[in-house]
Structure formats: structure tokens, C-alpha cells
Design a protein around this motif. Structure first.
Motif, PDB file in Angstrom:
ATOM      1  N   GLU A  35      -4.530   1.982  -0.682  1.00  0.00           N
ATOM      2  CA  GLU A  35      -4.318   2.222  -2.108  1.00  0.00           C
ATOM      3  C   GLU A  35      -2.910   1.815  -2.474  1.00  0.00           C
TER       4      GLU A  35
ATOM      5  N   PRO B 171       0.824  -1.214   0.000  1.00  0.00           N
ATOM      6  CA  PRO B 171       0.000   0.000   0.000  1.00  0.00           C
ATOM      7  C   PRO B 171       0.856   1.261   0.000  1.00  0.00           C
TER       8      PRO B 171
ATOM      9  N   LEU C  81      -9.222   2.178   4.111  1.00  0.00           N
ATOM     10  CA  LEU C  81      -8.908   2.194   2.683  1.00  0.00           C
ATOM     11  C   LEU C  81      -7.412   2.081   2.483  1.00  0.00           C
TER      12      LEU C  81
ATOM     13  N   ALA D  11      -3.264  -0.169 -10.808  1.00  0.00           N
ATOM     14  CA  ALA D  11      -3.630   0.536  -9.577  1.00  0.00           C
ATOM     15  C   ALA D  11      -4.734  -0.259  -8.902  1.00  0.00           C
ATOM     16  N   TRP D  12      -4.710  -0.278  -7.565  1.00  0.00           N
ATOM     17  CA  TRP D  12      -5.734  -1.017  -6.821  1.00  0.00           C
ATOM     18  C   TRP D  12      -6.108  -0.276  -5.546  1.00  0.00           C
ATOM     19  N   VAL D  13      -7.325  -0.565  -5.085  1.00  0.00           N
ATOM     20  CA  VAL D  13      -7.827  -0.023  -3.819  1.00  0.00           C
ATOM     21  C   VAL D  13      -8.540  -1.153  -3.093  1.00  0.00           C
ATOM     22  N   HIS D  14      -8.252  -1.282  -1.811  1.00  0.00           N
ATOM     23  CA  HIS D  14      -8.968  -2.222  -0.948  1.00  0.00           C
ATOM     24  C   HIS D  14      -9.726  -1.409   0.089  1.00  0.00           C
TER      25      HIS D  14
END
Length: 128
Positions: free
Chosen positions: A95, A82, A93, A104-107
Motif C-alpha cells: 500500500e 510502499p 499486498l 492512494a494505491w494498492v498492489h
């Protein structure tokens, strides 16, 4: 009246400090998960994730790296590192960006009673 205002302000400060403490705890749980993922510590991961984890995935099926990693379905060299982690009560959150794959990713994690109960995973769809 002055006493009431002071009491009200003290309650506001207490509520704010409780909120900050909760954010710190939930962020710590998610940070610990990424550390466990990094070291591939299956025992720690099991302790952090609820056995009935609710999972939402948004992106192309070829990008389901986290699911493959956690289920052991397929060995993956994808690393979730992250770039930022922010907590908002029970929601955290994270990123990240994998430069080698231009992904690109977001959890969006939900932490309940010190364990992760839900994840919503978002990947860009511009990559194959």
C-alpha cells in the motif's frame, strides 16, 4: 496420548514456521521489486517479473503509472514507495500514497517459485 499431543503440537509449530518462512520469502521478492523500480534497474526488474505477467488494473486510465514505467511507454516521475508490505503465503499486498498527487494505491502481487506472476493494481478514483 501425551506423546500424540506433543507430536501434534510439534507439527503445528513446524507448519507455522514454514508459513512464516514462505511469507518472508514472498515479501522479500516484492520488496526487491520496489527497490529495483526505485533505482530504475531494468535487469533486476526483468528477473523478478514473469515474462507473461498477468496484470489487472482497477482505476482511471490516467493512473496507469506502473504499466507505463515497466513497458517504457512513457517516462514517469511517479514513485512507488510502499508504506506497508504484508505477505500472506504467495500473495503480497503493498500500500502506498503519493501526497503530491493525493493518490492512494494498492498492489496485490502473486509470487510463484520466487518470481512475480500476477499483479492486481488498485488506484483511488477521486483524482482526475
Amino acid at each position: 496420548m501425551v506423546k500424540q499431543i506433543r507430536a501434534f503440537n510439534q507439527l503445528k509449530e513446524l507448519a507455522l514456521s514454514q508459513e512464516i518462512l514462505e511469507d518472508s520469502r514472498t515479501k522479500g521478492v516484492v520488496t526487491a521489486l520496489y527497490e529495483a523500480l526505485k533505482s530504475r534497474d531494468a535487469e533486476a526488474i526483468q528477473k523478478i517479473l514473469a515474462p507473461d505477467l498477468e496484470w489487472w488494473f482497477h482505476g482511471p486510465p490516467s493512473h496507469q503509472f506502473l504499466m507505463r514505467l515497466l513497458t517504457g511507454e512513457q517516462e514517469s516521475d511517479f514513485r512507488f514507495v510502499p508504506h506497508s508490505i504484508s505477505a500472506f503465503g504467495p500473495t503480497v499486498l503493498a500500500e502506498g500514497f503519493d501526497q503530491s498527487r493525493s493518490i492512494a494505491w494498492v498492489h496485490a502481487w502473486t509470487v510463484t517459485d520466487g518470481i512475480i506472476t500476477q499483479v492486481r493494481e488498485y488506484f483511488n478514483t477521486s483524482s482526475p
